[in-house]
Design an enzyme around this catalytic site. Structure first.
Site, PDB file in Angstrom:
ATOM      1  N   ASP A 134     -44.053  29.798  63.202  1.00  0.00           N
ATOM      2  CA  ASP A 134     -43.585  29.318  61.904  1.00  0.00           C
ATOM      3  C   ASP A 134     -44.490  28.289  61.208  1.00  0.00           C
ATOM      4  O   ASP A 134     -44.815  28.442  60.043  1.00  0.00           O
ATOM      5  CB  ASP A 134     -42.161  28.748  62.090  1.00  0.00           C
ATOM      6  N   CYS A 189     -39.380  46.811  47.281  1.00  0.00           N
ATOM      7  CA  CYS A 189     -38.170  46.364  46.574  1.00  0.00           C
ATOM      8  C   CYS A 189     -37.769  47.312  45.442  1.00  0.00           C
ATOM      9  O   CYS A 189     -36.603  47.314  45.032  1.00  0.00           O
ATOM     10  CB  CYS A 189     -38.398  44.981  45.976  1.00  0.00           C
ATOM     11  N   CYS A 192     -35.069  46.686  42.222  1.00  0.00           N
ATOM     12  CA  CYS A 192     -34.061  45.671  42.570  1.00  0.00           C
ATOM     13  C   CYS A 192     -34.512  44.273  42.118  1.00  0.00           C
ATOM     14  O   CYS A 192     -35.683  43.919  42.248  1.00  0.00           O
ATOM     15  CB  CYS A 192     -33.837  45.681  44.085  1.00  0.00           C
ATOM     16  N   CYS A 195     -32.178  39.228  44.199  1.00  0.00           N
ATOM     17  CA  CYS A 195     -32.476  37.853  44.629  1.00  0.00           C
ATOM     18  C   CYS A 195     -32.843  36.978  43.429  1.00  0.00           C
ATOM     19  O   CYS A 195     -32.409  35.821  43.339  1.00  0.00           O
ATOM     20  CB  CYS A 195     -33.593  37.843  45.675  1.00  0.00           C
TER      21      CYS A 195
HETATM   22 FE1  SF4 Z   1     -36.442  42.855  47.087  1.00  0.00          FE
HETATM   23 FE2  SF4 Z   1     -35.032  40.733  46.300  1.00  0.00          FE
HETATM   24 FE3  SF4 Z   1     -33.983  43.160  46.047  1.00  0.00          FE
HETATM   25 FE4  SF4 Z   1     -34.305  42.096  48.480  1.00  0.00          FE
HETATM   26  S1  SF4 Z   1     -32.940  41.340  46.835  1.00  0.00           S
HETATM   27  S2  SF4 Z   1     -34.827  44.202  47.843  1.00  0.00           S
HETATM   28  S3  SF4 Z   1     -36.188  40.948  48.191  1.00  0.00           S
HETATM   29  S4  SF4 Z   1     -35.794  42.378  44.988  1.00  0.00           S
END
Ligand code: SF4
Ligand code: SF4
Length: 381
Positions: A134, A189, A192, A195
């Site tokens: 990490d 991704c 999407c 996040c």
């Molecule tokens: Fe990608 Fe964010 Fe969707 Fe996860 S939530 S798949 S990290 S865009």
């Protein structure tokens, strides 16, 4: 039947030790170092000066071990439980799931030592190795991607298409050649943006990276000073880290649970009452969080976060605990207690702030008290 290859034997041993993801890649100069340096240059790392200091080393793993030929990339699952419903309640503190149990550094460090010992002294194929978990000066997400573990999502986490993103990453540098994996290229991704949409502080920026200065994880753990006032209301009841951008990620819907008992929550870390936390003295803090990653924030940083969460709760029931915070020996705790009292529209909080104004000698705290009094100037005593 042919004996298993060295790579297969390392993979098997790593799995036995509890590593959930294992991959191998060849050493090379970093392919993303210029992106990383540009990120640093824009100031996105905030006060994490050690990242700047490490950037030269991060250009090439051979800066850490000149004999390096191969890298083993490892993922260790910390997905223990889902957060209890209770943590939706603003009087309860939210702690990132990696902070619920024992400090992962020591858990994973021990396992890495065993794995290195196995490779060097049992398999006897190399002479020298070095490992990191990490916090080493190595671009570990790039290494993991190149070793086929997953892709770097828009939220900047490494995501595995079968197991999600609840992973600590670790690496072993070795001085002999392994059977290398191909870089991950199965999915990404796509369209999407879950996040990005869910992040309360708009900390997720382009290029799969985060403006750490806005990120609640940075604000509650890495930042040592006062939290910018504009961000405090957006932090809700997050008092150590933030998991929102992973919780909403569709790739974590079916994420498996961690097999590591040491990471499972201490009951007191799962859904702590903010009022109780606010009254913790140093010996209590040191005792409760002795083995926990929470000790990284230190008592002053942790109580700073708790005070902000209590301000966001805005309930008069928090006034006694925040009044104690207003008299704390640490000015950082007093600053945030004053701010929080200013968010509670109640005559008792006004009285406490007026009292503190008469005796406070620290300029920054005094300024905060005056601003807080201004916030509740319409409250009639
Ligand atoms: Fe990608 Fe964010 Fe969707 Fe996860 S939530 S798949 S990290 S865009
Ligand atoms: Fe935003 Fe929280 Fe993710 Fe940071 S950890 S980028 S604040 S959702």
């Amino acid at each position: 039947m042919n004996p298993p290859s060295i790579s297969a034997q390392i993979q098997k041993k790593a799995s036995e030790l509890g590593f959930d993801l294992v991959g191998f890649t060849s050493v090379s100069r970093s392919k993303t170092i210029e992106i990383y340096k540009a990120w640093l240059k824009k100031g996105y790392a905030g006060s994490m000066d050690y990242l700047q200091r490490h950037s030269k080393l991060k250009e090439d793993p051979r800066n850490l071990l000149p004999q390096t030929i191969s890298l083993v990339s490892l993922g260790f699952n910390y997905n223990t439980l889902d957060p209890p419903i209770k943590t939706n309640n603003p009087e309860i503190g939210r702690i990132s799931r990696y902070g619920w149990g024992n400090d992962y550094h020591s858990i994973i460090r021990k396992k890495l030592n065993v794995l290195e010992d196995y490779v060097i002294n049992k398999l006897k194929v190399g002479k020298i190795s070095r490992s990191f978990v990490d916090s080493g000066p190595i671009l570990e997400k790039e290494v993991a991607y190149r070793a086929g573990l997953g892709w770097i999502g828009k939220n900047s986490n490494l995501i595995n298409n079968e197991k999600g993103s609840w992973f600590f990453l670790a690496e072993i540098l070795l001085d002999f050649e392994l059977e290398f994996n191909l870089p991950f290229n199965k999915v990404d991704c796509g369209t999407c943006t879950s996040c990005i949409d869910a992040c309360p502080t708009d900390a997720i920026i382009g290029n799969r990276s985060i403006d750490a200065r806005l990120c609640i994880s940075y604000l509650t753990i890495e930042l040592k000073g006062a939290i910018p006032k504009i961000l405090r209301p957006k932090m809700g009841n997050h008092i150590f880290g933030c998991d929102i951008c992973q919780e909403v990620c569709p790739w974590n819907k079916e994420a498996p649970k961690s097999k590591e008992n040491g990471l499972y929550p201490y009951p007191e870390n799962l859904a702590p009452e903010l009022v109780e936390l606010m009254t913790m003295d140093s010996p209590t803090f040191n005792k409760i969080f002795k083995k926990s990653p929470i000790k990284r924030s230190k008592r002053r940083g942790f109580l700073r976060n708790v005070a902000v969460a209590l301000g966001n709760w805005g309930n008069p029931a928090a006034i006694p605990a925040l009044s104690k915070g207003l008299k704390d020996e640490d000015s950082l705790v007093r600053i945030h207690s004053a701010w929080a009292l200013g968010k509670i529209l109640d005559k008792k909080s006004k009285i406490k702030l007026e009292e503190a104004k008469r005796v406070e000698t620290n300029k920054e705290v005094l300024e905060e008290i005056i601003e807080a009094l201004n916030d509740i100037k319409n409250v009639v005593i």
